[in-house]
Design a protein around this motif. Structure first.
Motif, PDB file in Angstrom:
ATOM      1  N   ALA A 187       0.841  -1.201   0.000  1.00  6.78           N
ATOM      2  CA  ALA A 187       0.000   0.000   0.000  1.00  6.78           C
ATOM      3  C   ALA A 187       0.875   1.249   0.000  1.00  6.78           C
ATOM      4  CB  ALA A 187      -0.932  -0.007   1.209  1.00  6.78           C
ATOM      5  N   GLU A 230       9.766   3.830   7.140  1.00  8.03           N
ATOM      6  CA  GLU A 230       9.501   2.411   7.378  1.00  8.03           C
ATOM      7  C   GLU A 230      10.158   1.983   8.679  1.00  8.03           C
ATOM      8  OE1 GLU A 230       7.810  -0.413   6.215  1.00  8.03           O
ATOM      9  OE2 GLU A 230       8.866  -1.248   7.930  1.00  8.03           O
ATOM     10  N   ARG A 231       9.361   1.351   9.531  1.00  9.68           N
ATOM     11  CA  ARG A 231       9.815   0.952  10.864  1.00  9.68           C
ATOM     12  C   ARG A 231      10.900  -0.136  10.808  1.00  9.68           C
ATOM     13  NH1 ARG A 231       8.174  -3.137  14.299  1.00  9.68           N
ATOM     14  NH2 ARG A 231       8.049  -2.565  16.489  1.00  9.68           N
ATOM     15  N   ASN A 259       4.237  -7.329   5.359  1.00 10.66           N
ATOM     16  CA  ASN A 259       3.638  -8.639   5.091  1.00 10.66           C
ATOM     17  C   ASN A 259       3.372  -8.825   3.602  1.00 10.66           C
ATOM     18  OD1 ASN A 259       3.375  -9.883   7.721  1.00 10.66           O
ATOM     19  ND2 ASN A 259       1.928  -8.237   8.187  1.00 10.66           N
ATOM     20  N   SER A 260       3.369  -7.716   2.854  1.00  9.85           N
ATOM     21  CA  SER A 260       3.075  -7.806   1.422  1.00  9.85           C
ATOM     22  C   SER A 260       4.056  -8.717   0.700  1.00  9.85           C
ATOM     23  CB  SER A 260       3.150  -6.414   0.781  1.00  9.85           C
ATOM     24  OG  SER A 260       2.277  -5.513   1.413  1.00  9.85           O
ATOM     25  N   SER A 281      -0.369 -16.267  -3.029  1.00 10.16           N
ATOM     26  CA  SER A 281      -1.380 -16.775  -3.967  1.00 10.16           C
ATOM     27  C   SER A 281      -1.539 -15.855  -5.166  1.00 10.16           C
ATOM     28  CB  SER A 281      -2.731 -16.926  -3.282  1.00 10.16           C
ATOM     29  OG  SER A 281      -2.625 -17.792  -2.195  1.00 10.16           O
ATOM     30  N   GLY A 282      -1.620 -14.552  -4.910  1.00  6.75           N
ATOM     31  CA  GLY A 282      -1.732 -13.631  -6.038  1.00  6.75           C
ATOM     32  C   GLY A 282      -2.640 -12.459  -5.758  1.00  6.75           C
ATOM     33  N   VAL A 312       7.162   5.819  13.052  1.00  3.46           N
ATOM     34  CA  VAL A 312       6.282   6.955  13.367  1.00  3.46           C
ATOM     35  C   VAL A 312       5.586   6.692  14.697  1.00  3.46           C
ATOM     36  CG1 VAL A 312       4.181   8.165  12.659  1.00  3.46           C
ATOM     37  CG2 VAL A 312       5.996   7.718  11.003  1.00  3.46           C
ATOM     38  N   ARG A 369       4.582  -7.304  14.927  1.00  6.41           N
ATOM     39  CA  ARG A 369       4.823  -5.879  15.215  1.00  6.41           C
ATOM     40  C   ARG A 369       3.588  -5.236  15.830  1.00  6.41           C
ATOM     41  NH1 ARG A 369       2.439  -4.332   9.942  1.00  6.41           N
ATOM     42  NH2 ARG A 369       3.618  -5.496   8.409  1.00  6.41           N
ATOM     43  N   GLU A 396      -4.090  -2.777   4.682  1.00  9.05           N
ATOM     44  CA  GLU A 396      -4.705  -3.534   5.781  1.00  9.05           C
ATOM     45  C   GLU A 396      -5.003  -2.675   7.008  1.00  9.05           C
ATOM     46  OE1 GLU A 396      -2.731  -7.315   6.363  1.00  9.05           O
ATOM     47  OE2 GLU A 396      -3.995  -7.780   8.085  1.00  9.05           O
ATOM     48  N   SER A 441      -6.405  -8.474  -0.808  1.00  4.90           N
ATOM     49  CA  SER A 441      -5.673  -7.493  -0.005  1.00  4.90           C
ATOM     50  C   SER A 441      -4.538  -6.870  -0.802  1.00  4.90           C
ATOM     51  CB  SER A 441      -5.176  -8.093   1.308  1.00  4.90           C
ATOM     52  OG  SER A 441      -4.863  -9.425   1.162  1.00  4.90           O
ATOM     53  N   LEU A 442      -3.844  -7.659  -1.607  1.00  5.93           N
ATOM     54  CA  LEU A 442      -2.846  -7.019  -2.481  1.00  5.93           C
ATOM     55  C   LEU A 442      -3.549  -6.004  -3.381  1.00  5.93           C
ATOM     56  CD1 LEU A 442      -0.496  -9.941  -3.658  1.00  5.93           C
ATOM     57  CD2 LEU A 442      -0.100  -8.278  -1.841  1.00  5.93           C
TER      58      LEU A 442
HETATM   59  C1  LIG Z   1       1.932 -15.350   4.488  1.00  5.73           C
HETATM   60  C2  LIG Z   1       0.963 -14.384   3.862  1.00  5.73           C
HETATM   61  C3  LIG Z   1       0.454 -14.654   2.599  1.00  5.73           C
HETATM   62  C4  LIG Z   1      -0.455 -13.779   2.000  1.00  5.73           C
HETATM   63  N1  LIG Z   1      -0.880 -14.017   0.713  1.00  5.73           N
HETATM   64  C5  LIG Z   1      -1.691 -13.114   0.112  1.00  5.73           C
HETATM   65  C6  LIG Z   1      -2.049 -13.271  -1.258  1.00  5.73           C
HETATM   66  O1  LIG Z   1      -1.621 -14.195  -1.937  1.00  5.73           O
HETATM   67  N2  LIG Z   1      -2.867 -12.332  -1.815  1.00  5.73           N
HETATM   68  C7  LIG Z   1      -3.347 -11.254  -1.124  1.00  5.73           C
HETATM   69  O2  LIG Z   1      -4.072 -10.440  -1.683  1.00  5.73           O
HETATM   70  N3  LIG Z   1      -2.986 -11.073   0.177  1.00  5.73           N
HETATM   71  C8  LIG Z   1      -2.172 -11.963   0.794  1.00  5.73           C
HETATM   72  N4  LIG Z   1      -1.790 -11.755   2.092  1.00  5.73           N
HETATM   73  C9  LIG Z   1      -2.235 -10.538   2.783  1.00  5.73           C
HETATM   74  C10 LIG Z   1      -1.457  -9.344   2.257  1.00  5.73           C
HETATM   75  O3  LIG Z   1      -0.127  -9.702   2.007  1.00  5.73           O
HETATM   76  C11 LIG Z   1      -1.477  -8.173   3.246  1.00  5.73           C
HETATM   77  O4  LIG Z   1      -2.744  -7.994   3.764  1.00  5.73           O
HETATM   78  C12 LIG Z   1      -1.120  -6.880   2.557  1.00  5.73           C
HETATM   79  O5  LIG Z   1       0.011  -7.065   1.781  1.00  5.73           O
HETATM   80  C13 LIG Z   1      -0.898  -5.768   3.553  1.00  5.73           C
HETATM   81  O6  LIG Z   1      -0.208  -4.726   2.913  1.00  5.73           O
HETATM   82  P1  LIG Z   1       0.016  -3.329   3.637  1.00  5.73           P
HETATM   83  O7  LIG Z   1       0.845  -2.519   2.721  1.00  5.73           O
HETATM   84  O8  LIG Z   1      -1.282  -2.800   4.089  1.00  5.73           O
HETATM   85  O9  LIG Z   1       0.817  -3.724   4.948  1.00  5.73           O
HETATM   86  P2  LIG Z   1       2.292  -4.417   5.099  1.00  5.73           P
HETATM   87  O10 LIG Z   1       2.716  -5.058   3.836  1.00  5.73           O
HETATM   88  O11 LIG Z   1       2.213  -5.254   6.281  1.00  5.73           O
HETATM   89  O12 LIG Z   1       3.210  -3.163   5.310  1.00  5.73           O
HETATM   90  C14 LIG Z   1       3.096  -2.323   6.435  1.00  5.73           C
HETATM   91  C15 LIG Z   1       4.457  -1.720   6.716  1.00  5.73           C
HETATM   92  O13 LIG Z   1       4.301  -0.675   7.662  1.00  5.73           O
HETATM   93  C16 LIG Z   1       5.430  -0.692   8.534  1.00  5.73           C
HETATM   94  N5  LIG Z   1       5.053  -0.015   9.776  1.00  5.73           N
HETATM   95  C17 LIG Z   1       4.211  -0.449  10.751  1.00  5.73           C
HETATM   96  N6  LIG Z   1       4.125   0.458  11.734  1.00  5.73           N
HETATM   97  C18 LIG Z   1       4.928   1.496  11.392  1.00  5.73           C
HETATM   98  C19 LIG Z   1       5.257   2.731  12.013  1.00  5.73           C
HETATM   99  N7  LIG Z   1       4.722   3.095  13.185  1.00  5.73           N
HETATM  100  N8  LIG Z   1       6.135   3.550  11.384  1.00  5.73           N
HETATM  101  C20 LIG Z   1       6.672   3.210  10.194  1.00  5.73           C
HETATM  102  N9  LIG Z   1       6.394   2.043   9.553  1.00  5.73           N
HETATM  103  C21 LIG Z   1       5.527   1.201  10.140  1.00  5.73           C
HETATM  104  C22 LIG Z   1       5.709  -2.171   8.711  1.00  5.73           C
HETATM  105  O14 LIG Z   1       7.009  -2.403   9.180  1.00  5.73           O
HETATM  106  C23 LIG Z   1       5.454  -2.703   7.300  1.00  5.73           C
HETATM  107  O15 LIG Z   1       6.611  -2.732   6.516  1.00  5.73           O
HETATM  108  C24 LIG Z   1      -0.886 -12.625   2.708  1.00  5.73           C
HETATM  109  C25 LIG Z   1      -0.388 -12.357   3.979  1.00  5.73           C
HETATM  110  C26 LIG Z   1       0.542 -13.220   4.553  1.00  5.73           C
HETATM  111  C27 LIG Z   1       1.078 -12.892   5.903  1.00  5.73           C
END
Ligand SMILES: Cc1cc2nc3c(=O)[nH]c(=O)nc-3n(C[C@H](O)[C@H](O)[C@H](O)COP(=O)(O)OP(=O)(O)OC[C@H]3O[C@@H](n4cnc5c(N)ncnc54)[C@H](O)[C@@H]3O)c2cc1C
Length: 494
Positions: free
Chosen positions: A18, A37-38, A45-46, A51-52, A171, A236, A457, A472-473
């Protein structure tokens, strides 16, 4: 010609998909981006997504797919269908439907963007549970889709001189001011890096992910029944409190996706982060055993199988909440996942990795305990059609053991699994353009908080009761890009 005013900074908090998508869109809209980035490395988790990413219609699908919206609404269940809900008084069905319409309506373009502009291969399409068409895209190569997309986006971003990434920068607080209109507006962030505290002024996009891995923190607060479960997510702290502190409306915080089968690594059984035992291991014929006995129809939904397991006595648990405080003690179950030779072959693409990791082991049937061997014999008779399954299983995948003497010399794959938390559906209420919405007085609609956007997320309301796999991706890309473009317009005074 004199240069115009330097563009104001767009601060992106969190470097998962995201955050990277938001950064890219903000740069394209002419802004300058500082990504905080922390962790030591971006990806969150991305990068683990395996799966895709969903999209429909796309050039890679063979079918005429018009059901993505309706599938998503169905999966969101009662939370979306409810006209009103005490906990979400101002975020009702129309607001939720608008988010679903944005997600699904922009999904084809999101796939085009990743393929054509970012250069990611997403040519292979699969059908996951809950979807009525194949629409989950990944590449043809070995690199899993999360890693492929994150890596390619990051490469693009690093080529832009107006992009600055600061890792190990957490942050801690949002900075606010009272706007001319008398409402509170967000003006920047306070963060820590290398032991120092600093502030940064600019429009803020929050992309800090979910709280499934925050087992003793936000999970304990919103779903005490799930506290102590291991997770697929990084361990985290959740950041929802930082948004709440500036008035953001949080919704659906108790809506948490659990998965019945996370592998327990024999060499590190108490690890908080676990690998998923993919659903197809059960679909391909695998069975679940507790003390050598089957106890559930393995083909039931994830929720059902998880709940049945969690009613069994756990193998390890912290005795009291006080003990849990600051302790690493997890609540886990001792469930065996067993695949016969046919089921092992059907899952060959996954099995090699699990065997290599030590998550599954190969054993001859004769090496197993008597209760397990008896269960295998009984189940093989069910599969052979000589008796019905008392647990109601009707689909047996590729199971081929016959329950005969000859089985004793054959090898099965066996490993320990336990329920794990996987995804949090709840989070900050947002508009279709990713604007964070503030709590409002009774009867009034939710209003955007000036200067603050969110995507991924950390947000809530889109998935309701249940997120569809692959969505979610997609939400990271769709709402991340929307938030990036909007925040840039705001920062540049357009
Ligand atoms: C094993 C696994 C498999 C998955 N497979 C799929 C799939 O195939 N398809 C799908 O659609 N979804 C899948 N998901 C779910 C999906 O990956 C996540 O929901 C989505 O990528 C979340 O993205 P995001 O950018 O919101 O958060 P994240 O990718 O989790 O990124 C958040 C970032 O924010 C940083 N952060 C947190 N707090 C702070 C702070 N206070 N200050 C600075 N930085 C901070 C973290 O360190 C992290 O790097 C899967 C999840 C997992 C765990």
């Amino acid at each position: 010609m004199s240069p115009g005013p330097a563009p104001q900074t767009i601060i992106v908090v969190g470097g998962g998909l995201a955050g990277l998508s938001a950064s890219y869109a903000a740069l394209r809209a002419g802004g300058a981006v500082r990504l905080l980035e922390r962790a030591e490395r971006p990806g969150g988790n991305s990068i683990k997504a395996s799966s895709g990413i969903n999209g429909a219609p796309t050039r890679f699908q063979r079918d005429q797919d018009t059901a993505f919206y309706s599938d998503t609404v169905r999966s969101a269940g009662a939370r979306l269908a409810a006209e009103a809900d005490a906990s979400t008084t101002h975020f009702r069905r129309p607001e939720r439907e608008a988010l679903v319409a944005t997600l699904t309506g922009a999904s084809g373009k999101a796939i085009d963007f990743l393929v054509d502009e970012i250069g990611v291969d997403l040519s292979v399409v699969a059908q996951l549970g809950g979807h009525s068409f194949p629409r989950t895209h990944r590449g043809a190569g070995k690199l899993p889709p999360g890693a492929a997309i994150v890596t390619a986006l990051l490469e693009k971003l690093k080529q832009d001189p107006k992009f600055e990434l600061s890792t190990a920068s957490e942050v801690k607080r949002l900075l606010t001011q009272i706007s001319d209109a008398g409402s509170r507006k967000v003006t920047g962030v306070e963060f820590t890096s290398a032991g120092q505290t600093a502030t940064l002024q600019g429009a803020v996009i929050f992309t800090t992910g979910g709280f499934a891995g925050d087992t003793w923190g936000l999970l304990q607060k919103h779903r005490p029944d799930l506290a102590g479960l291991p997770s697929t997510n990084d361990p985290r702290p959740g950041t929802h409190g930082l948004l709440e502190a500036v008035g953001a409306q949080l919704i659906d915080m108790d809506s948490v996706q659990i998965h019945p089968t996370g592998f327990v690594q024999p060499s590190d059984p108490d690890a908080r982060v676990k690998f998923l035992a993919a659903e197809m291991l059960r679909g391909g014929g695998g069975i679940l055993l507790h003390r050598g006995r089957r106890f559930v129809n393995e083909m039931e939904t994830r929720e059902h199988v998880s709940h049945v397991i969690m009613k069994l006595p756990p193998s390890s648990t912290a005795a009291t909440a006080a003990e849990k405080e600051g302790s690493e003690s997890l609540t886990q179950w001792d469930i065996q996942l067993l695949l016969d030779p046919g089921a092992c072959e059907a899952a060959a693409s996954h099995i090699g990795f699990y065997l290599w990791k030590g998550l599954l082991a190969k054993k001859k049937v004769k090496e197993l305990d008597e209760a397990t061997r008896e269960s295998i014999r009984e189940y093989s008779q069910v599969v052979a059609g000589t008796k019905p399954d008392a647990l109601g299983r009707k689909v047996f995948g590729s199971w081929r053991l016959q329950g005969t003497e000859e089985d004793e010399e054959l090898e099965v794959c066996i490993g320990r699994v336990t329920p794990i938390t996987h995804f949090t559906m709840g989070g900050a209420a947002i508009s279709s353009k990713g604007h964070v919405l503030a709590k409002s007085d009774e009867g009034a609609s939710l209003k955007p908080i000036e200067g603050l956007w969110a995507a991924g997320e950390i947000t809530g309301g889109l998935h309701g009761d249940n997120r569809l796999g692959g969505s979610s991706l997609l939400e990271c890309v769709v709402f991340g890009r929307a938030a990036g473009a909007e925040a840039a317009s705001y920062a540049l005074g357009r």
